[in-house]
Design a protein around this motif. Structure first.
Motif, PDB file in Angstrom:
ATOM      1  N   THR A 139     -44.315  49.329  35.038  1.00 53.13           N
ATOM      2  CA  THR A 139     -44.756  47.936  35.034  1.00 53.13           C
ATOM      3  C   THR A 139     -43.753  47.085  35.805  1.00 53.13           C
ATOM      4  OG1 THR A 139     -45.854  48.208  32.893  1.00 53.13           O
ATOM      5  CG2 THR A 139     -45.334  45.957  33.590  1.00 53.13           C
ATOM      6  N   THR A 140     -44.238  46.397  36.844  1.00 54.96           N
ATOM      7  CA  THR A 140     -43.351  45.566  37.665  1.00 54.96           C
ATOM      8  C   THR A 140     -43.373  44.106  37.237  1.00 54.96           C
ATOM      9  OG1 THR A 140     -45.100  45.249  39.310  1.00 54.96           O
ATOM     10  CG2 THR A 140     -43.594  47.097  39.640  1.00 54.96           C
TER      11      THR A 140
ATOM     12  N   LEU B 141     -45.954  41.205  34.576  1.00 54.17           N
ATOM     13  CA  LEU B 141     -46.873  41.166  33.442  1.00 54.17           C
ATOM     14  C   LEU B 141     -48.246  41.723  33.802  1.00 54.17           C
ATOM     15  CD1 LEU B 141     -47.259  40.278  30.513  1.00 54.17           C
ATOM     16  CD2 LEU B 141     -47.968  38.023  31.369  1.00 54.17           C
ATOM     17  N   PHE B 142     -48.651  41.541  35.058  1.00 52.16           N
ATOM     18  CA  PHE B 142     -49.994  41.943  35.450  1.00 52.16           C
ATOM     19  C   PHE B 142     -50.030  43.018  36.536  1.00 52.16           C
ATOM     20  CE2 PHE B 142     -50.163  37.425  34.173  1.00 52.16           C
ATOM     21  CZ  PHE B 142     -50.993  37.546  33.062  1.00 52.16           C
ATOM     22  N   ASP B 143     -48.894  43.623  36.855  1.00 47.59           N
ATOM     23  CA  ASP B 143     -48.865  44.563  37.976  1.00 47.59           C
ATOM     24  C   ASP B 143     -48.109  45.819  37.587  1.00 47.59           C
ATOM     25  OD1 ASP B 143     -49.386  45.520  40.487  1.00 47.59           O
ATOM     26  OD2 ASP B 143     -47.731  44.460  41.446  1.00 47.59           O
ATOM     27  N   ARG B 144     -48.588  46.950  38.108  1.00 51.69           N
ATOM     28  CA  ARG B 144     -47.934  48.227  37.864  1.00 51.69           C
ATOM     29  C   ARG B 144     -47.852  49.009  39.169  1.00 51.69           C
ATOM     30  NH1 ARG B 144     -50.634  50.530  32.234  1.00 51.69           N
ATOM     31  NH2 ARG B 144     -49.948  48.821  30.874  1.00 51.69           N
ATOM     32  N   VAL B 145     -46.871  49.893  39.245  1.00 58.38           N
ATOM     33  CA  VAL B 145     -46.686  50.733  40.426  1.00 58.38           C
ATOM     34  C   VAL B 145     -46.622  52.193  39.978  1.00 58.38           C
ATOM     35  CG1 VAL B 145     -45.106  51.391  42.271  1.00 58.38           C
ATOM     36  CG2 VAL B 145     -45.525  48.980  41.799  1.00 58.38           C
ATOM     37  N   GLN B 146     -47.407  53.044  40.656  1.00 57.76           N
ATOM     38  CA  GLN B 146     -47.354  54.477  40.391  1.00 57.76           C
ATOM     39  C   GLN B 146     -46.248  55.072  41.259  1.00 57.76           C
ATOM     40  OE1 GLN B 146     -49.794  55.926  38.153  1.00 57.76           O
ATOM     41  NE2 GLN B 146     -48.364  57.637  38.095  1.00 57.76           N
ATOM     42  N   VAL B 147     -45.064  55.241  40.681  1.00 56.93           N
ATOM     43  CA  VAL B 147     -43.925  55.736  41.444  1.00 56.93           C
ATOM     44  C   VAL B 147     -44.063  57.232  41.694  1.00 56.93           C
ATOM     45  CG1 VAL B 147     -41.417  55.968  41.511  1.00 56.93           C
ATOM     46  CG2 VAL B 147     -42.456  53.918  40.518  1.00 56.93           C
ATOM     47  N   CYS B 148     -44.296  58.001  40.658  1.00 53.41           N
ATOM     48  CA  CYS B 148     -44.540  59.446  40.757  1.00 53.41           C
ATOM     49  C   CYS B 148     -45.817  59.769  39.996  1.00 53.41           C
ATOM     50  CB  CYS B 148     -43.373  60.238  40.180  1.00 53.41           C
ATOM     51  SG  CYS B 148     -41.798  60.006  41.041  1.00 53.41           S
ATOM     52  N   GLU B 149     -46.338  60.961  40.192  1.00 54.21           N
ATOM     53  CA  GLU B 149     -47.549  61.373  39.487  1.00 54.21           C
ATOM     54  C   GLU B 149     -47.295  61.398  37.983  1.00 54.21           C
ATOM     55  OE1 GLU B 149     -50.430  61.823  40.884  1.00 54.21           O
ATOM     56  OE2 GLU B 149     -49.713  61.585  42.936  1.00 54.21           O
ATOM     57  N   ASP B 150     -48.372  61.177  37.201  1.00 48.79           N
ATOM     58  CA  ASP B 150     -48.230  61.238  35.747  1.00 48.79           C
ATOM     59  C   ASP B 150     -47.743  62.613  35.301  1.00 48.79           C
ATOM     60  OD1 ASP B 150     -48.978  58.597  35.224  1.00 48.79           O
ATOM     61  OD2 ASP B 150     -51.098  59.099  35.303  1.00 48.79           O
ATOM     62  N   ASP B 151     -48.184  63.651  36.022  1.00 44.92           N
ATOM     63  CA  ASP B 151     -47.650  64.985  35.796  1.00 44.92           C
ATOM     64  C   ASP B 151     -46.319  65.069  36.531  1.00 44.92           C
ATOM     65  OD1 ASP B 151     -46.989  67.616  35.574  1.00 44.92           O
ATOM     66  OD2 ASP B 151     -48.794  68.409  36.541  1.00 44.92           O
TER      67      ASP B 151
ATOM     68  N   SER C 226     -36.185  54.559  33.536  1.00 48.27           N
ATOM     69  CA  SER C 226     -37.331  55.112  34.251  1.00 48.27           C
ATOM     70  C   SER C 226     -38.627  54.342  34.022  1.00 48.27           C
ATOM     71  CB  SER C 226     -37.548  56.579  33.854  1.00 48.27           C
ATOM     72  OG  SER C 226     -37.866  56.673  32.468  1.00 48.27           O
ATOM     73  N   ILE C 227     -38.610  53.313  33.161  1.00 53.65           N
ATOM     74  CA  ILE C 227     -39.833  52.535  32.940  1.00 53.65           C
ATOM     75  C   ILE C 227     -39.640  51.057  33.272  1.00 53.65           C
ATOM     76  CG2 ILE C 227     -40.733  54.143  31.223  1.00 53.65           C
ATOM     77  CD1 ILE C 227     -39.833  52.145  29.051  1.00 53.65           C
TER      78      ILE C 227
END
Length: 288
Positions: free
Chosen positions: A9-10, A12-22, A101-102
């Motif tokens: 979470t970057t 309140l309303f935005d997120r970034v997929q840094v690496c795969e969930d796996d 990491s979060i």
């Protein structure tokens, strides 16, 4: 590596997929680092020895006295090797002990910033290698050899980002522009003004934007670092007259050859779209 960041979470309303969930899946190589603003952030899973960074007091520009505010530098410890197209890249940066990491930004981390992005060519292939003799944790334990890299990434290729004026939405109704204003080409990198030749440009006075042919004019290609900046080129009619970029009350059509080539200051090359993909047409206003 289960300690890598995944969805972060970057705001309140935005997120970034840094690496795969796996997190066991290999990371995708970055191939489009922004040529003028790229940097590298190296995240660690524990705090580093703070001596990797030197804190330098910021001086008041008017008095030259200290401000009790400090900025970090890693220029003295040189904790990584940064190479692009096989050439060492000068850099500075800082150590950020905060984060995990979060969080955004991720941390703890070293931020590596090239000293001059214009010295690195667009399209360059780059590597970053960590130095275990320099990067140690607070107990003096060095990073393991398997974590040193090299880590690879690429700078985005050279492209034309925009033109002013833009191509008309309706060729029958072109924009009316100030005859003193040149056409501005904006690229995604610092551009070499000598790389675009007049022979690669077709500048015409036309009766209408869709006219079969027009009267060819000799284009002038300039760069104004104050008005446009290092990412821009200006195109004008070389015979327009004093203080004018184009002849007033005239319709112009501007296209580029399919074989044109432009280059950034470090030698990375690209091309402006040809006439089939880019036709700039406009009518000049009366002289002011």
């Amino acid at each position: 590596d289960d300690k890598r960041p995944a969805l972060v979470t970057t705001t309140l309303f935005d997120r970034v997929q840094v690496c795969e969930d796996d997190l066991g899946t290999g990371a995708t190589q970055v191939t489009d680092a922004i040529p003028t603003t790229w940097y590298v952030r190296v995240m660690f899973d524990e705090l580093l020895d703070p001596n990797i960074e030197e804190l330098v007091e910021i001086l008041d520009p008017d008095t030259g006295l200290g401000t009790d505010q400090f900025t970090g530098t890693i220029a003295g410890t040189n904790p990584v090797s940064l190479m692009c197209n096989g050439v060492a890249v000068a850099y500075d940066g800082y150590y950020s002990p905060s984060g995990n990491s979060i969080t955004w930004p991720l941390g703890p981390s070293l931020v590596i910033q090239p000293s001059d992005t214009s010295a690195v060519a667009t399209g360059a292939e780059c590597t970053l290698t960590l130095k275990p003799e320099v990067i140690v944790d607070k107990d003096g334990v060095a990073i393991t050899s398997g974590d040193t890299g090299p880590y690879t990434f690429k700078i985005a290729p050279l492209v034309l980002e925009s033109t002013d004026p833009a191509p008309p939405e309706d060729p029958a109704d072109p924009d009316v522009v100030d005859p003193a204003a040149p056409v501005v080409l904006t690229f995604n990198a610092t551009i070499d003004p000598a790389s675009l030749a007049a022979s690669e440009i077709l500048l015409e006075q036309v009766t209408a934007c869709d006219a079969a042919a027009g009267i060819e004019r000799i284009p002038a290609i300039t760069q104004d670092l104050t008005e446009g900046g290092p990412q821009t080129l200006f195109i004008s009619d070389s015979a327009a007259g004093a203080d004018l970029a184009f002849v007033p009350e005239t319709t112009y059509r501007l296209t580029f050859t399919d074989t044109n080539e432009v280059a950034d200051l470090a030698g990375g090359t690209g091309a402006i779209p040809g006439a089939a993909d880019l036709t700039i047409c406009f009518t000049t206003d009366v002289a002011q």
